[in-house]
Design a protein around this motif. Structure first.
Motif, mmCIF file in Angstrom:
data_model
loop_
_atom_site.group_PDB
_atom_site.id
_atom_site.type_symbol
_atom_site.label_atom_id
_atom_site.label_comp_id
_atom_site.label_asym_id
_atom_site.label_seq_id
_atom_site.Cartn_x
_atom_site.Cartn_y
_atom_site.Cartn_z
ATOM 1 N N ALA A 273 0.832 -1.201 0.000
ATOM 2 C CA ALA A 273 0.000 0.000 0.000
ATOM 3 C C ALA A 273 0.871 1.256 0.000
ATOM 4 N N LEU A 274 1.931 1.252 0.796
ATOM 5 C CA LEU A 274 2.821 2.403 0.824
ATOM 6 C C LEU A 274 3.534 2.576 -0.509
ATOM 7 N N ALA A 275 3.945 1.472 -1.129
ATOM 8 C CA ALA A 275 4.592 1.547 -2.440
ATOM 9 C C ALA A 275 3.635 2.115 -3.482
ATOM 10 N N LEU A 276 2.356 1.733 -3.410
ATOM 11 C CA LEU A 276 1.367 2.264 -4.337
ATOM 12 C C LEU A 276 1.196 3.765 -4.143
ATOM 13 N N ALA A 277 1.186 4.201 -2.876
ATOM 14 C CA ALA A 277 1.047 5.625 -2.589
ATOM 15 C C ALA A 277 2.241 6.421 -3.096
ATOM 16 N N LYS A 281 6.929 7.379 -11.160
ATOM 17 C CA LYS A 281 7.698 7.536 -12.392
ATOM 18 C C LYS A 281 7.503 6.429 -13.408
ATOM 19 N N GLU A 282 7.151 5.219 -12.967
ATOM 20 C CA GLU A 282 7.032 4.105 -13.903
ATOM 21 C C GLU A 282 5.588 3.657 -14.101
ATOM 22 N N ILE A 283 4.637 4.486 -13.672
ATOM 23 C CA ILE A 283 3.218 4.169 -13.848
ATOM 24 C C ILE A 283 2.543 5.338 -14.544
ATOM 25 N N GLY A 290 -0.975 12.386 -11.840
ATOM 26 C CA GLY A 290 -1.509 11.036 -11.953
ATOM 27 C C GLY A 290 -1.450 10.282 -10.639
ATOM 28 N N ARG A 291 -0.388 10.513 -9.859
ATOM 29 C CA ARG A 291 -0.255 9.821 -8.581
ATOM 30 C C ARG A 291 -1.343 10.238 -7.603
ATOM 31 N N ILE A 292 -1.787 11.488 -7.670
ATOM 32 C CA ILE A 292 -2.841 11.958 -6.777
ATOM 33 C C ILE A 292 -4.064 11.064 -6.875
ATOM 34 N N SER A 293 -4.416 10.658 -8.097
ATOM 35 C CA SER A 293 -5.574 9.783 -8.291
ATOM 36 C C SER A 293 -5.413 8.479 -7.531
ATOM 37 N N ARG A 294 -4.256 7.835 -7.675
ATOM 38 C CA ARG A 294 -4.038 6.554 -7.007
ATOM 39 C C ARG A 294 -4.030 6.713 -5.489
ATOM 40 N N GLN A 295 -3.468 7.802 -5.001
ATOM 41 C CA GLN A 295 -3.456 8.026 -3.565
ATOM 42 C C GLN A 295 -4.872 8.208 -3.019
ATOM 43 N N GLN A 296 -5.701 8.951 -3.747
ATOM 44 C CA GLN A 296 -7.082 9.144 -3.311
ATOM 45 C C GLN A 296 -7.829 7.814 -3.288
ATOM 46 N N ASP A 297 -7.607 6.982 -4.296
ATOM 47 C CA ASP A 297 -8.277 5.686 -4.350
ATOM 48 C C ASP A 297 -7.846 4.792 -3.191
#
Length: 463
Positions: A273-277, A281-283, A290-297
């Motif tokens: 979960a922390l790695a996803l947050a 750079k590679e996603i 773009g990372r903000i979206s994944r963090q919110q999810d």
């Protein structure tokens, strides 16, 4: 002047705070069903989630108080230990007097920062010890606006890569020191540099105060206080919850963040979960936007677990989650008491789901960074004046008219010209984009015969 009340907080002296302790409501249950996450999933961060995402909006809005939200009547459990986990500081003495006007209102604008410090217990991947990452880093920043009547919550994300001017900040010589020095003003610098500049001596209060001063400078909003959540404690919360189930349409891999999760319904542990947050750079397009979206999810999925676990019937698990949630938590002194946070969370329990709004600040590309986009002033003014945010931000960072229809490929009745770019004459983008909001389980709609999104929960998630 609106009335103020005193919340008695043992063992610390009484503190006078805005009248949010008086608002107490029963908490409705959450039966939210969420969608899926794709590897590129970027547009979710740019759109204000409204009616179709009401339940998800609620859990994300309450994520900052996710643990305390469940314990309104049980704050006495291990009080001294839990209170001792929270570090409080007074940012007022560091910010100074040159601030936006303090309005006569009980509305609150709280700066929430996700701190990715790689030292001590927070160096969960060894990057700090290896010298690969140093200093204080704020990888997530949001302004959480809570209306005066506690009927509306607006959450505005600020990309860390936004180029802004950072004012001179007062920094303590060391944590807890009464002696300070002033930093030089920075021009056209990355926004998250404010946290690093303020935190250069290791003092979280100075880091948060510099971030507050910077946000107040470019928004004109008088902030009520701050909450800093350390990413190390974030990992521990996930472990205390027994993992977080999320569905991924594609494999999620980022070697720099240590992320390697296969497609499908997966039960993320704390490290994953922390790695996803952290992954960026590679996603997808590699941007912070773009990372903000994944963090919110991810935070939404975590809060959903908290709200649906019925922790009040499992006191050992309740304490475990509370202990993890408050560990390494840093706040301004007006927010840093367990009873104060619980009262504030309690005041939001009966909020109308239509009134939970998530939005990312309007932005324009500036190379690999972004700048504050046109229309941001409309959002800042709404937060400052405690009025609803009426605009939407599309996947390109542009403010759009949510009530307009798509005008592409239609003739202009006045000029006879064909409008193909979706731009209105006043410069506001009137085109709209339908996107799939990634999260942990499918939306509460009947899928079409040709498309079925798998259900993902702890019962069928693969670890």
């Amino acid at each position: 002047m609106k009335p103020q009340i005193t919340c008695e907080v043992a063992p610390s002296p009484s503190v006078t705070i805005p009248n949010f302790c008086a608002y107490t409501h029963s908490r409705p249950t959450t039966s939210s069903i969420m969608g899926t996450m794709s590897k590129s999933g970027r547009a979710a961060a740019h759109l204000k989630k409204t009616v179709s995402l009401r339940h998800r909006g609620r859990v994300v809005a309450l994520a900052f108080f996710a643990v305390l939200l469940t314990v309104g009547s049980t704050v006495g459990i291990g009080y001294s230990i839990l209170q001792g986990n929270i570090t409080k500081d007074n940012p007022e003495e560091l910010i100074g007097t040159e601030r936006p006007d303090l309005k006569d209102t009980e509305a609150m604008n709280i700066l929430v920062l996700g701190s990715d410090v790689r030292s001590g217990a927070s160096d969960v991947d060894g990057a700090g010890a290896a010298g690969a990452v140093s200093g204080m880093r704020a990888d997530t920043t949001m302004i959480v606006h809570i209306s005066a009547d506690r009927s509306r919550v607006d959450i505005v994300s600020i990309p860390r890569d936004t180029l802004v001017d950072i004012p001179s900040c007062s920094v303590r010589n060391e944590p807890g020191s009464t002696e300070t020095f002033d930093t030089d003003e920075q021009y056209n610098a990355m926004f998250n540099s404010a946290f690093a500049i303020g935190g250069q001596t290791g003092d979280v209060g100075s880091a948060a105060a510099c971030s507050m001063k910077t946000v107040e400078a470019f928004t004109g909003i008088r902030l009520s206080g701050y909450i800093v959540v350390d990413f190390g404690s974030f990992q521990e919360i996930v472990e205390a919850l027994g993992g977080v189930p999320m569905y991924f349409e594609e494999d999620m891999y980022d070697s720099l963040a240590g992320l390697d999760v296969q497609a499908g319904c997966r039960l993320l542990n704390g490290q994953q979960a922390l790695a996803l947050a952290r992954a960026r750079k590679e996603i997808g397009d590699g941007s912070d936007v773009g990372r903000i979206s994944r963090q919110q999810d991810l935070v939404g999925a975590m809060a959903k677990e908290v709200l649906e676990m019925n922790l009040l019937t499992d006191l050992p698990k309740l304490y475990q989650v509370m202990e993890a949630g408050t560990k390494s938590l840093s706040t301004s002194d007006n927010l840093g008491n367990i009873t104060t946070l619980a009262s504030l969370a309690n005041s939001l329990r009966d909020i109308n789901l239509d009134s939970i709004h998530l939005i990312t600040m309007p932005w324009d590309w500036a190379g690999s960074r972004v700048t504050i986009g046109a229309g941001a002033d409309q959002i800042w003014e709404a937060l400052a004046n405690d009025t609803p945010i009426t605009v939407t931000v599309n996947e390109e960072g542009k403010v759009v008219d949510p009530n307009a229809t798509d005008t592409a490929d239609t003739d202009d009745p006045d000029t006879g010209n064909t409008d193909t770019d979706g731009e209105a004459s006043d410069g506001v983008d009137t085109s709209t984009t339908t996107t799939t909001i990634p999260a942990s389980t499918p939306p509460p709609t009947t899928p079409s015969p040709s498309t079925t999104t798998p259900i993902c929960n702890k019962e069928n998630a693969v670890g």
